[in-house]
Design an enzyme around this catalytic site. Structure first.
Site, PDB file in Angstrom:
ATOM      1  CG  ASP A   1     -83.098  21.779  65.797  1.00 40.75           C
ATOM      2  OD1 ASP A   1     -82.126  22.769  64.983  1.00 40.75           O
ATOM      3  OD2 ASP A   1     -83.878  21.497  65.061  1.00 40.75           O
TER       4      ASP A   1
ATOM      5  CB  THR B   1     -89.934  20.778  62.570  1.00 40.50           C
ATOM      6  OG1 THR B   1     -89.456  20.140  61.698  1.00 40.50           O
ATOM      7  CG2 THR B   1     -91.045  19.810  63.425  1.00 40.50           C
TER       8      THR B   1
ATOM      9  CD  GLU C   1     -92.095  18.379  59.695  1.00 40.51           C
ATOM     10  OE1 GLU C   1     -91.200  19.148  60.265  1.00 40.51           O
ATOM     11  OE2 GLU C   1     -92.502  18.277  58.504  1.00 40.51           O
TER      12      GLU C   1
ATOM     13  CG  ASP D   1     -87.821  26.553  56.753  1.00 41.33           C
ATOM     14  OD1 ASP D   1     -87.043  27.249  56.148  1.00 41.33           O
ATOM     15  OD2 ASP D   1     -88.812  26.663  56.297  1.00 41.33           O
ATOM     16  CG  MET D   2     -83.652  22.326  55.701  1.00 39.42           C
ATOM     17  SD  MET D   2     -83.140  20.375  55.900  1.00 39.42           S
ATOM     18  CE  MET D   2     -82.413  20.375  54.520  1.00 39.42           C
TER      19      MET D   2
END
Length: 278
Positions: free
Chosen positions: A236, A126, A49, A211-212
């Site tokens: 996604d 992302t 990214e 997200d994470m």
């Protein structure tokens, strides 16, 4: 590699009157407001990214990173009317993969803020989007708030701690000028999507990004009182009909290119402006 006792004492006392405790600048001129954004730190979880952004912004790697014992990497340089640093957590020494997730995000962000002293912290990266919220592949969001969805603690008080909802810095002018989508970002340490997590996102009302790392970064920003934004690009569709991992990998390159396009516009707008004028 390890922090010695003197270094740890220095970090623990860094909020003394000798310098600001966070990212603020002490010295201002007659023409410069104290809260003008002059230094921006951007946390990006994955090197894939970050790479297009580093190239686009013409940043150079900082030797030694944040802390020599950590695998994190720092790329910095002048941009517009200020300075920008992109920080990535690096790779896991055992597997060689990106150190995604909230653990590395919290540690890396904390040390980056203490060392680089930003006026503004941005989590760029992302995310999963939701068709029920009108999300599409490639959409760019300016996150309005962060929460966790996978910390399930059904005890009064601890349930609120687990969810940990925090607002992002308000940026109505930025959002309008760049025509960005908005919504909450919900964070978890798993890529899958289970009913219990979905229920928490539905109850939150306006979760548009999954997200994470975002909530961990917002937690650190709250602790250190640094303004924080989230700029997220959809790779996604979480509630779609394609396997998340396949769709994510298929769209990662395109999403990174979208970030490469969006981020300079964000920086062009925020640098040199007061936080309360964003």
């Amino acid at each position: 590699g390890r922090l010695n006792e003197a270094e740890c004492d220095l970090m623990s006392n860094s909020s003394s009157s000798a310098h600001p405790p966070l990212g603020g600048r002490m010295v201002t001129t007659a023409n410069e407001e104290p809260n003008d954004v002059k230094m921006v730190v951007i946390y990006v979880a994955m090197k894939e990214e970050a790479a297009p952004m580093i190239e686009s912004l013409k940043l150079s790697e900082k030797i030694g990173g944040i802390e020599e014992c950590l695998p994190s990497r720092v790329y910095e340089g002048e941009y517009g009317s200020g300075r920008v640093a992109i920080v990535i957590p690096g790779t896991d020494k055992a597997t060689g993969v990106n150190l995604i997730g909230t653990d590395s995000a919290a540690l890396t962000t904390y040390l980056a803020v203490r060392k680089l002293k930003p006026d503004l912290l941005i989590n760029a990266g992302t995310c999963g989007g939701f068709k029920r919220q009108g999300g599409n592949i490639g959409d760019v969001y300016c996150v309005t708030g962060f929460q966790n969805h996978d910390r399930r603690i059904p005890i009064p008080g601890y349930d609120v701690l687990g969810r940990a909802h925090r607002s992002a810095t308000k940026t109505p002018k930025l959002i309008q000028t760049l025509n960005l989508k908005t919504g909450l970002c919900s964070t978890g340490n798993s890529l899958d999507f289970i009913p219990a997590d979905d229920l928490r996102m539905l109850n939150a009302g306006n979760v548009c990004c999954k997200d994470m790392e975002g909530a961990a970064i917002a937690w650190v920003a709250d602790l250190l009182q640094v303004p924080v934004l989230g700029i997220k690009v959809v790779t996604d569709i979480v509630d779609g009909d394609k396997p998340t991992q396949e769709e994510f990998l298929a769209n990662l390159g395109a999403a990174a290119a979208s970030l490469q396009s969006a981020l300079p516009k964000v920086l062009d707008y925020v640098l040199g402006r007061p936080i309360d004028d964003l």
